[in-house]
Design an enzyme around this catalytic site. Sequence first.
Site, PDB file in Angstrom:
ATOM      1  N   SER A   1       9.189 -36.403  -1.821  1.00  0.00           N
ATOM      2  CA  SER A   1       8.584 -35.321  -1.034  1.00  0.00           C
ATOM      3  C   SER A   1       7.146 -35.730  -0.749  1.00  0.00           C
ATOM      4  O   SER A   1       6.563 -36.541  -1.489  1.00  0.00           O
ATOM      5  CB  SER A   1       8.596 -34.025  -1.847  1.00  0.00           C
ATOM      6  OG  SER A   1       7.706 -33.077  -1.295  1.00  0.00           O
TER       7      SER A   1
ATOM      8  N   TYR B   1       7.572 -28.659  -9.536  1.00  0.00           N
ATOM      9  CA  TYR B   1       8.163 -29.420  -8.422  1.00  0.00           C
ATOM     10  C   TYR B   1       7.298 -30.652  -8.090  1.00  0.00           C
ATOM     11  O   TYR B   1       7.806 -31.772  -7.976  1.00  0.00           O
ATOM     12  CB  TYR B   1       8.279 -28.508  -7.193  1.00  0.00           C
ATOM     13  CG  TYR B   1       8.935 -29.143  -5.988  1.00  0.00           C
ATOM     14  CD1 TYR B   1      10.325 -29.176  -5.868  1.00  0.00           C
ATOM     15  CD2 TYR B   1       8.178 -29.708  -4.956  1.00  0.00           C
ATOM     16  CE1 TYR B   1      10.935 -29.757  -4.758  1.00  0.00           C
ATOM     17  CE2 TYR B   1       8.771 -30.282  -3.853  1.00  0.00           C
ATOM     18  CZ  TYR B   1      10.160 -30.298  -3.747  1.00  0.00           C
ATOM     19  OH  TYR B   1      10.755 -30.872  -2.642  1.00  0.00           O
TER      20      TYR B   1
END
Length: 285
Positions: free
Chosen positions: A170, A183
């Site tokens: 990401s 995350y």
Amino acid sequence: MTSPTEQSTAVSTAPPIAVPKLLYGQKALVTGANSGIGKGVAIALGQAGADVVVNYVDGEDAANAVVEEIKKSGALAYAQQADVSSEDQVAAMFTRMVKEFGTIDILVSNAGLQRDSAIHEMTLEEWNKVLSVNLTGQFLCARAAVGEFLRRGVVPSISSAAGKIICMSSVHQEIPWGGHANYATSKGGIKLMMESMAQELAPKRIRVNAIAPGAIRTPINTTAWDTKEAYDALMTLVPYGRIGEPEDIARAAVWLASDQSDYVVGTTLFVDGGMTLYPGFATGG
Ligand code: NAD
């Protein structure tokens, strides 16, 4: 006229380019492939000629729909239920894949989730869940795939590499993300796990790389794009001025899985419309 030495160094060692089905004859596993990015990647790998295992944890109907879509392109596919954070379930998934498809050439470790919370309110369960699926899940799948890559080695008629792993990371492997520390930590961990594996495995002709998506239109981030206000706010972070689609990531994955990217090792490919270019500095700073 060239000298013999110049001629020999001019001979290309890169694989031939532009075959219609870039992944023909290859066997791929995509985790979290019944939704969003994983679904797009699984279908694109099938269209590129690979036979595909469609992993899912829940949502059997959606997984079967992806399987049917892949079969339309002439490739083999089946759905495989497995929680990527479970060592036993991952082992069983790979055992069945080797039994049904003979081997694995491509692993796309895509399964991931969010459990968002302010750091002082984040439960240990929220922390552990995200780390175990997003990071440990990628470790477990990579370990199993590498075991099979090493056993089989390079098959030149199939690929120049003994195997390819694509880690779905990401932009948050780079960009800190308040309210999402679990995350962002998982994605930062993927970056160094990917690079360490790439360094360790390149001499075995196993290529490990990552894709870092920016904002992609999937169920994981619906609130970031499903109203005009949210979409407009999101676009202040995206210089290219549009949200990404799963197909944007899927095209990158096909390329990274193919011999077209044979010399690409240990790289993170950012597919983010420029999100990591610090857009706030375009007019300020
Ligand atoms: P999504 O929610 O549509 O898909 C996530 C997939 O992971 C689903 O198929 C889900 O069932 C699966 N999954 C969750 N837990 C699992 C488990 N324990 N075992 C197996 N599968 C499991 O979201 P998405 O946006 O398609 O996300 C896919 C990946 O892309 C994730 O790793 C995510 O972090 C990453 N990503 C997404 C974006 C984005 O903007 N959508 C941006 C950057 C990175």
